[in-house]
Design a protein around this motif. Sequence first.
Motif, mmCIF file in Angstrom:
data_model
loop_
_atom_site.group_PDB
_atom_site.id
_atom_site.type_symbol
_atom_site.label_atom_id
_atom_site.label_comp_id
_atom_site.label_asym_id
_atom_site.label_seq_id
_atom_site.Cartn_x
_atom_site.Cartn_y
_atom_site.Cartn_z
ATOM 1 N N ARG A 166 -4.110 -2.731 9.350
ATOM 2 C CA ARG A 166 -4.379 -1.395 8.825
ATOM 3 C C ARG A 166 -4.032 -1.302 7.344
ATOM 4 N N GLY A 167 -3.663 -2.437 6.769
ATOM 5 C CA GLY A 167 -3.333 -2.424 5.347
ATOM 6 C C GLY A 167 -1.957 -3.001 5.128
ATOM 7 N N ILE A 168 -1.291 -2.560 4.053
ATOM 8 C CA ILE A 168 0.046 -3.069 3.810
ATOM 9 C C ILE A 168 1.010 -1.913 3.617
ATOM 10 N N ALA A 169 2.272 -2.198 3.885
ATOM 11 C CA ALA A 169 3.335 -1.226 3.629
ATOM 12 C C ALA A 169 4.384 -1.938 2.795
ATOM 13 N N ILE A 170 4.691 -1.386 1.624
ATOM 14 C CA ILE A 170 5.664 -2.039 0.749
ATOM 15 C C ILE A 170 6.733 -1.040 0.336
ATOM 16 N N PRO A 171 7.935 -1.515 -0.018
ATOM 17 C CA PRO A 171 8.968 -0.606 -0.519
ATOM 18 C C PRO A 171 8.467 0.091 -1.774
ATOM 19 N N TRP A 172 8.809 1.310 -1.974
ATOM 20 C CA TRP A 172 8.322 2.040 -3.142
ATOM 21 C C TRP A 172 9.404 2.966 -3.649
ATOM 22 N N PHE A 173 9.230 3.446 -4.854
ATOM 23 C CA PHE A 173 10.227 4.308 -5.466
ATOM 24 C C PHE A 173 10.118 5.712 -4.906
ATOM 25 N N LEU A 174 11.303 6.323 -4.727
ATOM 26 C CA LEU A 174 11.327 7.695 -4.243
ATOM 27 C C LEU A 174 12.136 8.482 -5.256
ATOM 28 N N SER A 175 11.574 9.574 -5.745
ATOM 29 C CA SER A 175 12.305 10.299 -6.798
ATOM 30 C C SER A 175 13.515 10.998 -6.186
ATOM 31 N N ASN A 176 14.582 11.128 -6.965
ATOM 32 C CA ASN A 176 15.755 11.880 -6.511
ATOM 33 C C ASN A 176 16.083 12.957 -7.537
ATOM 34 N N GLN A 233 24.891 10.508 -12.748
ATOM 35 C CA GLN A 233 25.767 9.824 -11.785
ATOM 36 C C GLN A 233 24.986 9.140 -10.671
ATOM 37 N N SER A 234 23.686 8.813 -10.938
ATOM 38 C CA SER A 234 22.907 8.129 -9.893
ATOM 39 C C SER A 234 21.872 7.232 -10.549
ATOM 40 N N GLY A 235 21.184 6.450 -9.753
ATOM 41 C CA GLY A 235 20.131 5.603 -10.278
ATOM 42 C C GLY A 235 18.907 6.441 -10.623
ATOM 43 N N PRO A 236 17.918 5.849 -11.275
ATOM 44 C CA PRO A 236 16.715 6.608 -11.655
ATOM 45 C C PRO A 236 15.861 6.994 -10.450
ATOM 46 N N PHE A 237 15.945 6.241 -9.395
ATOM 47 C CA PHE A 237 15.137 6.561 -8.210
ATOM 48 C C PHE A 237 15.781 5.896 -7.009
ATOM 49 N N ASN A 238 15.436 6.368 -5.843
ATOM 50 C CA ASN A 238 15.846 5.661 -4.630
ATOM 51 C C ASN A 238 14.691 4.778 -4.196
ATOM 52 N N ILE A 239 15.009 3.763 -3.438
ATOM 53 C CA ILE A 239 13.932 2.917 -2.953
ATOM 54 C C ILE A 239 13.708 3.203 -1.486
ATOM 55 N N SER A 240 12.461 3.511 -1.156
ATOM 56 C CA SER A 240 12.149 3.832 0.221
ATOM 57 C C SER A 240 11.530 2.604 0.884
ATOM 58 N N ILE A 241 12.102 2.219 1.987
ATOM 59 C CA ILE A 241 11.658 1.000 2.669
ATOM 60 C C ILE A 241 10.827 1.383 3.890
ATOM 61 N N LEU A 253 5.408 2.633 0.483
ATOM 62 C CA LEU A 253 4.042 2.918 0.058
ATOM 63 C C LEU A 253 3.105 2.229 1.027
ATOM 64 N N ARG A 254 2.250 3.025 1.660
ATOM 65 C CA ARG A 254 1.308 2.437 2.603
ATOM 66 C C ARG A 254 -0.085 2.472 1.995
ATOM 67 N N VAL A 255 -0.721 1.320 1.963
ATOM 68 C CA VAL A 255 -2.064 1.229 1.402
ATOM 69 C C VAL A 255 -3.008 0.866 2.539
ATOM 70 N N SER A 256 -4.102 1.621 2.654
ATOM 71 C CA SER A 256 -5.006 1.378 3.782
ATOM 72 C C SER A 256 -5.793 0.094 3.566
ATOM 73 N N ALA A 257 -6.285 -0.466 4.664
ATOM 74 C CA ALA A 257 -7.031 -1.726 4.603
ATOM 75 C C ALA A 257 -8.267 -1.581 3.723
ATOM 76 N N GLU A 258 -8.963 -0.436 3.842
ATOM 77 C CA GLU A 258 -10.203 -0.231 3.094
ATOM 78 C C GLU A 258 -9.916 -0.205 1.594
ATOM 79 N N PHE A 259 -8.893 0.606 1.237
ATOM 80 C CA PHE A 259 -8.545 0.715 -0.178
ATOM 81 C C PHE A 259 -8.111 -0.641 -0.720
ATOM 82 N N LEU A 260 -7.325 -1.335 0.060
ATOM 83 C CA LEU A 260 -6.825 -2.634 -0.379
ATOM 84 C C LEU A 260 -7.981 -3.605 -0.605
#
Lengths: 390, 400
Positions: A166-176, A233-241, A253-260
């Motif tokens: 169905r595509g790929i799922a990769i860790p991506w930045f999450l704003s805080n 007092q924190s990092g620039p972003f959190n990483i969402s896995i 970050l989930r990318v669909s198979a078609e888009f990929l």
Amino acid sequence: MSKSQQVKTPFWRDDRILPIIFQVVFVVIVVLFFGFLINNAINGLSRLGINFGFNFLRRTASFNISESLISYDASDIYGRAIIVGMLNTLRIAIIGVILATILGVLVGIGRLSKNWLVRKLSGMYIEIFRNTPLLVQIFIWYFAVILPLPQVQESFAIGNFYFNNRGIAIPWFLSNDGTLIWLVLFIVGLAGAFFTWRFQLNQQVKKGKRTFPFIWALAALLTSWLLAFLVTQSGPFNISIPELGNFNFSGGLRVSAEFLAILTGLVIYTATFIAEIVRAGIQSVNKGQTEAAQAIGLKSSTMMRLVILPQAIRIIIPPITSQYLNLTKNSSLAIAVGYQELVAVGNTTINQSGHAVEVFLIIICVYLALNLTTSLFMNIFNRKTQLVER
Amino acid sequence: MSVDLKIVENKQMIAPPKTSASLWDWVRNNLFNNWYNTILTFVAGFIIIGIAYNVLSWVLFEAQWTVITNNYRLFMVGRYPLSELWRIWSLLTIVSFMFGLCSGSFKGTILRLSGILAGIYLIHLLAPFTASSSKVWLAVQLAGLVIGFLIALKLPYNKRIAIIGWVITIPLVFFFIHGFGILPEVRTTFWNGLLLTVLLAGVAIILSFPLGVLLALGRTSKLPAIKYFCIGYIELIRAVPLITIFLMAQVLIPLFLPTGLTIDNLLRVMLGATLFTAAYAAENVRGGLQSIPNGQYEAAKAIGLNPFQTTFFIVLPQALRAIIPTIVGQSISMFKDTSLVAIVGLLDLLGIAQSVKSNPEFLGRHMEVYIYIAFVYWVIAYSMSYSSRRIEKSLGVGER
């Protein structure tokens, strides 16, 4: 003598009248031809019971679009569906242009590398992917590479990067909370670094002593980061896995198979053309320029930055613009793998509502507008880098 | 002068420095001349070995090529009736003969292209899966190629005859494929596979060219009505993707025609492809027109040629000569773009591939099918780009 002046040129040989007659005939033929076509279309449409007009855009679309940047569902109107398609086209075009440029420039420089193996590798890549149809490449990525991947539950994983059909799922930045402050301070830091670098470089030129502009600039940038860290007092972003849920991944970050598939195909195909343009641009800079730069003792990175690239960029920009436009237009091939961009949504709309002429007009206008804006920006950029001839 | 010469003669002759280096020197200079090049060499070598290993092991051991060999006829001519297949073979023989004739007359690039063609025939002739009747025909192709070549060597005025021969061949293509008079008609829905791909590309390239020249002349014309019409047409067509043109050809052409008149699906697609390519050809020709210095126009005017004569005898021959490589480039991209007709339901090489891989007998053989057709496209496109590069070199366009 006076007698010959009396004789009038006949109008079929008169240079002033002939072009006018010619043009009038041309316009009449064109108008008649298009009049004929439009008349047929009006008759045909009335037979089918379709009224020409854009009112159908307010009717409910009742088809789904799997990926959308704005909220959309089947109960929304056709107009909104077409906007969703347009945004999807833009999404793929912008991401594609950025990635293709990076890959293309790297390969283009690789083609000119002093290293024989790198040169051959880049050449092979270009010759293979430039001479096969894009659509075949997209089909290979979609049907032969991505779809045979395992199901979601048995995703193939490299670290926290998951690949499935169905595509790929990769860790991506999450704003805080601190992201905005970080961003502002980061931009301030960048600007500070740039000005420090310029100032120190000027000092170096003036005084003839080494002033280490790069180290100063780096220091300015790091200071801004330190400041940001102290404030937030924190990092620039959190990483969402990405985490495997019952049916699909959540988070990351989930990318669909078609888009990929369409993105990979477009990037790899267009990058070959960009690489050739970059290579030709760099090669077009006169060899005397390189030799002169070496003679006054510039090191190779400085020579590239100050002598070669400013001249090469002038040659590179116009053809690369048309490659960007090609990429945008080629993104319409997504229709073949079912990624819903402008042409695909338009096609569905035509099949459902029958308003073919109107939908094609919309598609043409959108692409025309995209083309014109891109050309406009590129022309401005082009004028800035153009050689000022004296 | 003579004194100078004498001094040179008297000087002791010193051998030029050695230019040929040993293999080890070459490796050191090109692969390991500094630390980052050494790293690059290892990285690139690693990538090349990795790719080569995986590709070879897949091609030789994992891939099941029966999906290709069992459907070979489908890939080439699709559903063209078996009883009429001799027509395609005879047509191919004529084309092979013409290639031979041309390579004997012009030598150079076309000779090499004929060499590639002969290689392709030979490979198929020797392949174990080829049917014996096809083998006979393939031998005929090879013979046609060689005979054409030998005849051209003996023939006077061979270049002129070769060009006339091509002009005669073009109507023969339709005579043989479509059938006319004595030959029974084969409907266009049966023209599939590589045959359709080549036919589509050929029609679009050949027909779009004169149209493109006219559009380019129109765009550079001083008459505003014609000029703006041409600009409008060119810019509009160039702005939209080809797939939109094909979809429009499918949906809109029937709408714009008078009631009762219908155009064949293939013909609509051909029309779309031609109109599309013409806009691009026009821009290429315009580039050529702009490269003609003003002096040429002035000289033509000075010897009393009218605008028509100036254009067709002075400007166009020079302009077209200058853009031959660009035209070939355009032809390559048109050839690749014909694959888009698979989306609107025609069974070209890609369309056939789509239907072959959905055959339940060959389920899951996507990769083999696509890799094979990609290879076919690649061989043709690469031969074209190779000849374009050779022509460019011989014209001296690329050398500055």
